[in-house]
Design a protein around this motif. Structure first.
Motif, PDB file in Angstrom:
ATOM      1  N   SER A  34     -50.883  11.283 -42.845  1.00 41.07           N
ATOM      2  CA  SER A  34     -51.157  10.307 -41.921  1.00 41.07           C
ATOM      3  C   SER A  34     -50.798   8.966 -42.605  1.00 41.07           C
ATOM      4  CB  SER A  34     -52.753  10.420 -41.505  1.00 41.07           C
ATOM      5  OG  SER A  34     -53.142  11.575 -41.007  1.00 41.07           O
ATOM      6  N   LYS A  36     -51.080   4.431 -41.170  1.00 41.38           N
ATOM      7  CA  LYS A  36     -51.825   3.431 -40.598  1.00 41.38           C
ATOM      8  C   LYS A  36     -50.952   2.081 -40.883  1.00 41.38           C
ATOM      9  CE  LYS A  36     -55.808   0.318 -40.364  1.00 41.38           C
ATOM     10  NZ  LYS A  36     -57.077   0.037 -40.985  1.00 41.38           N
ATOM     11  N   LYS A  58     -49.007   0.798 -29.898  1.00 46.23           N
ATOM     12  CA  LYS A  58     -49.911   1.609 -30.483  1.00 46.23           C
ATOM     13  C   LYS A  58     -50.299   3.093 -29.810  1.00 46.23           C
ATOM     14  CE  LYS A  58     -55.297   1.264 -30.608  1.00 46.23           C
ATOM     15  NZ  LYS A  58     -55.443   1.718 -32.205  1.00 46.23           N
ATOM     16  N   GLU A  59     -50.305   2.854 -28.538  1.00 47.01           N
ATOM     17  CA  GLU A  59     -50.744   3.904 -27.672  1.00 47.01           C
ATOM     18  C   GLU A  59     -49.572   5.008 -27.823  1.00 47.01           C
ATOM     19  OE1 GLU A  59     -51.485   2.749 -23.664  1.00 47.01           O
ATOM     20  OE2 GLU A  59     -53.424   1.755 -24.188  1.00 47.01           O
ATOM     21  N   GLU A  62     -49.439   6.575 -31.466  1.00 45.24           N
ATOM     22  CA  GLU A  62     -50.994   7.375 -31.749  1.00 45.24           C
ATOM     23  C   GLU A  62     -50.679   8.655 -31.039  1.00 45.24           C
ATOM     24  OE1 GLU A  62     -53.979   4.028 -33.231  1.00 45.24           O
ATOM     25  OE2 GLU A  62     -54.087   5.108 -31.130  1.00 45.24           O
ATOM     26  N   GLU A  63     -50.272   8.655 -29.494  1.00 45.17           N
ATOM     27  CA  GLU A  63     -50.172   9.901 -28.638  1.00 45.17           C
ATOM     28  C   GLU A  63     -49.104  10.796 -29.315  1.00 45.17           C
ATOM     29  OE1 GLU A  63     -49.019  11.046 -24.125  1.00 45.17           O
ATOM     30  OE2 GLU A  63     -49.523   8.995 -24.616  1.00 45.17           O
ATOM     31  N   SER A  65     -47.493  11.157 -32.054  1.00 47.06           N
ATOM     32  CA  SER A  65     -47.912  11.575 -33.327  1.00 47.06           C
ATOM     33  C   SER A  65     -49.206  12.471 -33.685  1.00 47.06           C
ATOM     34  CB  SER A  65     -48.146  10.542 -34.604  1.00 47.06           C
ATOM     35  OG  SER A  65     -49.321   9.632 -34.303  1.00 47.06           O
ATOM     36  N   GLY A  67     -52.284  11.644 -33.652  1.00 51.87           N
ATOM     37  CA  GLY A  67     -53.045  11.112 -34.576  1.00 51.87           C
ATOM     38  C   GLY A  67     -52.444  10.981 -36.019  1.00 51.87           C
ATOM     39  N   GLU A  70     -51.844   5.833 -36.977  1.00 45.46           N
ATOM     40  CA  GLU A  70     -52.894   5.291 -36.243  1.00 45.46           C
ATOM     41  C   GLU A  70     -52.227   3.631 -36.717  1.00 45.46           C
ATOM     42  OE1 GLU A  70     -57.284   2.976 -37.562  1.00 45.46           O
ATOM     43  OE2 GLU A  70     -56.335   4.908 -38.930  1.00 45.46           O
ATOM     44  N   GLU A  72     -53.342  -0.368 -35.907  1.00 44.10           N
ATOM     45  CA  GLU A  72     -54.379  -1.227 -35.523  1.00 44.10           C
ATOM     46  C   GLU A  72     -53.542  -2.663 -35.293  1.00 44.10           C
ATOM     47  OE1 GLU A  72     -57.526  -1.695 -38.673  1.00 44.10           O
ATOM     48  OE2 GLU A  72     -56.393  -3.586 -39.086  1.00 44.10           O
ATOM     49  N   GLN A 267     -42.015  10.663 -38.537  1.00 44.56           N
ATOM     50  CA  GLN A 267     -42.664   9.278 -38.169  1.00 44.56           C
ATOM     51  C   GLN A 267     -41.933   8.142 -37.898  1.00 44.56           C
ATOM     52  OE1 GLN A 267     -44.573   9.287 -42.288  1.00 44.56           O
ATOM     53  NE2 GLN A 267     -46.481  10.438 -41.272  1.00 44.56           N
TER      54      GLN A 267
END
Length: 340
Positions: A34, A36, A58-59, A62-63, A65, A67, A70, A72, A267
């Motif tokens: 994971s 960030k 962001k949305e 995160e969707e 992947s 989760g 992440e 920020e 990623q």
């Protein structure tokens, strides 16, 4: 945005090609781990198009992947100046940031100035055909190369189209002569406004409302969402808006290239997909807000007029050519003009 998908596909293809040339993964260490991502812009208003764009980034990240990634989002909380944000990008305090051409040219990437010259673009459609096409791809390569991979372009955002607003309307170029005008005070942009007869004057953005109120400046320039949100149009020296349309602005969504290279291929692909979605969302938000805040300005008592832009455009052309020659971007300028 007809060429947007093509540009981002080419950027993504280049990323994956480079990754495939290394052993099992340039970034095999991040495979399955994971991550960030700290993403930041310098505007504090939650209604700003920049915020809309980064929230979409962001949305989607995160969707897609599930989760594994992440994001920020920081709206002005990591710094309200671009220099602060870029310093954090280099040192690892931020992973994705938004910056303007002015800052990039200060970092030694002179070609960026081409996108900020007055009247180099004449419509949103023209701007998009440039940044989403061959010229935009070429500029992305220059940014990455000249920054030694500190900066990798994720997408081109907009900050709207900039207009004059001041203590009187402009009916012709003669009307701006002698006016203390808040704009850049050095470089090609300042030189352009000097040639119109204006007096370029420096005032910090956070102090401009007071500067207009107290006659520190007679006028300023920006796009509707920015100066109307700050209530500049409610001052005596900001209530007359003339739609000069002199700058279809470009903003650069950047990721730290060296850190990006450590991510897994999956990623990287998700980040590029999130960037594409953010570009579409941010540009749509800009267009909607321009209409919304223009209407608000008029409702609040501001007066808006149009002007014959041709004399302003003619004045800008030799400055564009001189600057392009100085920064070695004559071929790019020609391509930009051919796309009009």
């Amino acid at each position: 945005m007809k060429k947007l998908t093509g540009l981002l596909f080419m950027l993504l293809a280049g990323v994956l090609t480079l990754a495939g040339c290394s052993e099992e993964g340039n970034g095999a260490e991040g495979e399955g781990d994971s991550i960030k991502i700290v993403a930041a812009h310098n505007q504090t208003s939650p209604e700003n198009p920049y915020q809309d764009g980064l929230v979409e980034f962001k949305e989607v990240a995160e969707e897609k992947s599930e989760g594994n990634i992440e994001v920020e989002v920081h709206a002005g909380t990591l710094g309200t100046s671009e220099s602060e944000l870029v310093e954090k990008l280099k040192l690892g305090g931020a992973d994705v940031v938004l910056v303007s051409p002015g800052f990039m040219s200060k970092a030694g990437i002179d070609e960026i100035d081409l996108f900020a010259l007055p009247y180099v673009f004449d419509s949103y459609e023209h701007w998009e055909s440039v940044v989403d096409g061959e010229v935009g791809e070429q500029m992305a390569d220059i940014i990455n190369e000249k920054s030694n991979n500190d900066f990798k372009l994720l997408g081109y955002w907009s900050a709207g189209v900039r207009h004059y607003y001041g203590k009187k309307p402009l009916e012709s170029m003669e009307d701006i002569k002698g006016m203390k005008y808040r704009t850049q005070t050095s470089g090609a942009v300042a030189n352009y406004w000097k040639q119109t007869g204006a007096v370029p004057t420096s005032v910090a953005w956070g102090e401009l409302y007071q500067g207009l109120q107290q006659n520190v400046v007679d006028a300023a320039e920006n796009s509707y969402p920015y100066f109307v949100q700050q209530n500049h149009h409610k001052t005596e020296n900001g209530k007359y808006i003339t739609e000069t349309g002199h700058d279809y602005t470009t903003r650069f969504l950047l990721v730290n290239g060296k850190k990006f290279d450590t991510y897994s291929d999956e990623q990287k692909e998700i980040i590029m997909e999130a960037a594409e979605a953010s570009v579409e969302t941010e540009r749509k938000s800009v267009l909607e807000q321009e209409e919304e805040y223009k209407e608000k300005a008029i409702e609040d008592g501001a007066e808006v007029n149009e002007i014959d832009r041709e004399p302003f455009i003619e004045l800008a052309e030799p400055i564009q050519e001189k600057t392009a020659k100085e920064i070695g971007a004559e071929e790019m300028l020609q391509k930009i003009r051919e796309l009009k």
